[in-house]
Design a protein around this motif. Structure first.
Motif, mmCIF file in Angstrom:
data_model
loop_
_atom_site.group_PDB
_atom_site.id
_atom_site.type_symbol
_atom_site.label_atom_id
_atom_site.label_comp_id
_atom_site.label_asym_id
_atom_site.label_seq_id
_atom_site.Cartn_x
_atom_site.Cartn_y
_atom_site.Cartn_z
ATOM 1 N N SER A 89 0.783 -1.238 0.000
ATOM 2 C CA SER A 89 0.000 0.000 0.000
ATOM 3 C C SER A 89 0.814 1.288 0.000
ATOM 4 O O SER A 89 0.316 2.320 0.418
ATOM 5 C CB SER A 89 -0.930 -0.006 1.212
ATOM 6 N N VAL A 90 2.047 1.257 -0.465
ATOM 7 C CA VAL A 90 2.828 2.495 -0.541
ATOM 8 C C VAL A 90 2.264 3.354 -1.666
ATOM 9 O O VAL A 90 2.125 2.887 -2.796
ATOM 10 C CB VAL A 90 4.319 2.189 -0.817
ATOM 11 N N PRO A 91 1.918 4.615 -1.382
ATOM 12 C CA PRO A 91 1.425 5.484 -2.451
ATOM 13 C C PRO A 91 2.559 5.822 -3.423
ATOM 14 O O PRO A 91 3.617 6.288 -3.014
ATOM 15 C CB PRO A 91 0.918 6.728 -1.724
ATOM 16 N N VAL A 92 2.322 5.550 -4.702
ATOM 17 C CA VAL A 92 3.356 5.712 -5.716
ATOM 18 C C VAL A 92 2.838 6.576 -6.854
ATOM 19 O O VAL A 92 1.696 6.445 -7.282
ATOM 20 C CB VAL A 92 3.789 4.332 -6.276
ATOM 21 N N GLU A 93 3.722 7.434 -7.338
ATOM 22 C CA GLU A 93 3.455 8.252 -8.515
ATOM 23 C C GLU A 93 4.447 7.787 -9.589
ATOM 24 O O GLU A 93 5.651 7.763 -9.339
ATOM 25 C CB GLU A 93 3.692 9.718 -8.164
ATOM 26 N N ILE A 94 3.938 7.394 -10.755
ATOM 27 C CA ILE A 94 4.798 6.894 -11.822
ATOM 28 C C ILE A 94 4.735 7.858 -12.996
ATOM 29 O O ILE A 94 3.672 8.086 -13.557
ATOM 30 C CB ILE A 94 4.360 5.488 -12.270
ATOM 31 N N GLN A 95 5.890 8.417 -13.342
ATOM 32 C CA GLN A 95 5.978 9.358 -14.456
ATOM 33 C C GLN A 95 6.773 8.711 -15.582
ATOM 34 O O GLN A 95 7.910 8.296 -15.383
ATOM 35 C CB GLN A 95 6.671 10.645 -14.012
ATOM 36 N N ILE A 96 6.160 8.637 -16.752
ATOM 37 C CA ILE A 96 6.799 8.043 -17.919
ATOM 38 C C ILE A 96 7.018 9.136 -18.959
ATOM 39 O O ILE A 96 6.092 9.885 -19.279
ATOM 40 C CB ILE A 96 5.912 6.943 -18.545
ATOM 41 N N SER A 97 8.239 9.229 -19.477
ATOM 42 C CA SER A 97 8.548 10.166 -20.545
ATOM 43 C C SER A 97 9.077 9.390 -21.744
ATOM 44 O O SER A 97 9.939 8.528 -21.575
ATOM 45 C CB SER A 97 9.637 11.156 -20.120
ATOM 46 N N VAL A 98 8.551 9.666 -22.915
ATOM 47 C CA VAL A 98 9.079 9.069 -24.123
ATOM 48 C C VAL A 98 10.111 10.041 -24.684
ATOM 49 O O VAL A 98 9.784 11.153 -25.070
ATOM 50 C CB VAL A 98 7.975 8.786 -25.162
ATOM 51 N N ASP A 99 11.379 9.615 -24.686
ATOM 52 C CA ASP A 99 12.465 10.479 -25.133
ATOM 53 C C ASP A 99 12.870 10.226 -26.578
ATOM 54 O O ASP A 99 13.376 11.122 -27.235
ATOM 55 C CB ASP A 99 13.691 10.295 -24.235
ATOM 56 N N GLU A 100 12.676 9.005 -27.042
ATOM 57 C CA GLU A 100 13.086 8.647 -28.396
ATOM 58 C C GLU A 100 12.159 7.606 -28.986
ATOM 59 O O GLU A 100 11.501 6.868 -28.254
ATOM 60 C CB GLU A 100 14.500 8.041 -28.409
ATOM 61 N N ILE A 101 12.155 7.547 -30.305
ATOM 62 C CA ILE A 101 11.489 6.476 -31.034
ATOM 63 C C ILE A 101 12.531 5.893 -31.968
ATOM 64 O O ILE A 101 13.114 6.605 -32.774
ATOM 65 C CB ILE A 101 10.267 6.989 -31.806
ATOM 66 N N LYS A 102 12.806 4.607 -31.796
ATOM 67 C CA LYS A 102 13.818 3.944 -32.634
ATOM 68 C C LYS A 102 13.247 2.693 -33.258
ATOM 69 O O LYS A 102 12.653 1.894 -32.632
ATOM 70 C CB LYS A 102 15.030 3.545 -31.801
#
Length: 102
Positions: A89-102
């Motif tokens: 039950s740890v509150p988590v914030e997940i941030q995803i960034s797309v930096d490249e497309i290969k």
């Protein structure tokens, strides 16, 4: 550097280190579902906030032909699923960034 789990179901206290969070996220990123569509660009960043939340930042390289928004959401859900299994039950914030497309 640890974060305590306040509502640990099995009684007693439990604290989880930053390295454990990083390992869990890396395991999620190495899952077959994620590997088909993306890979991490850099190291996973795990930040323990003063309010007891954990912030996770991941930068992705998305494979060509995939939709970045869909891949980001899938990766975010995969990380959340892995974390739910291990850290309850740890509150988590997940941030995803797309930096490249290969």
């Amino acid at each position: 550097d640890y974060i305590r789990i306040n509502h640990y179901e099995r009684g007693g206290e439990l604290a989880i280190s930053r390295e454990v969070f990083e390992k869990i996220v890396i395991d999620a990123l190495n899952s077959p579902e994620v590997n088909k569509k993306a890979k991490a660009k850099d190291e996973v960043k795990v930040i323990f906030k003063k309010d007891g939340k954990v912030s996770i930042k991941v930068h992705l390289i998305v494979k060509k032909g995939e939709k970045p928004a869909e891949v980001s959401q899938m990766v975010q859900l995969e990380i959340a699923r892995y974390l739910e299994v291990y850290v309850e039950s740890v509150p988590v914030e997940i941030q995803i960034s797309v930096d490249e497309i290969k």
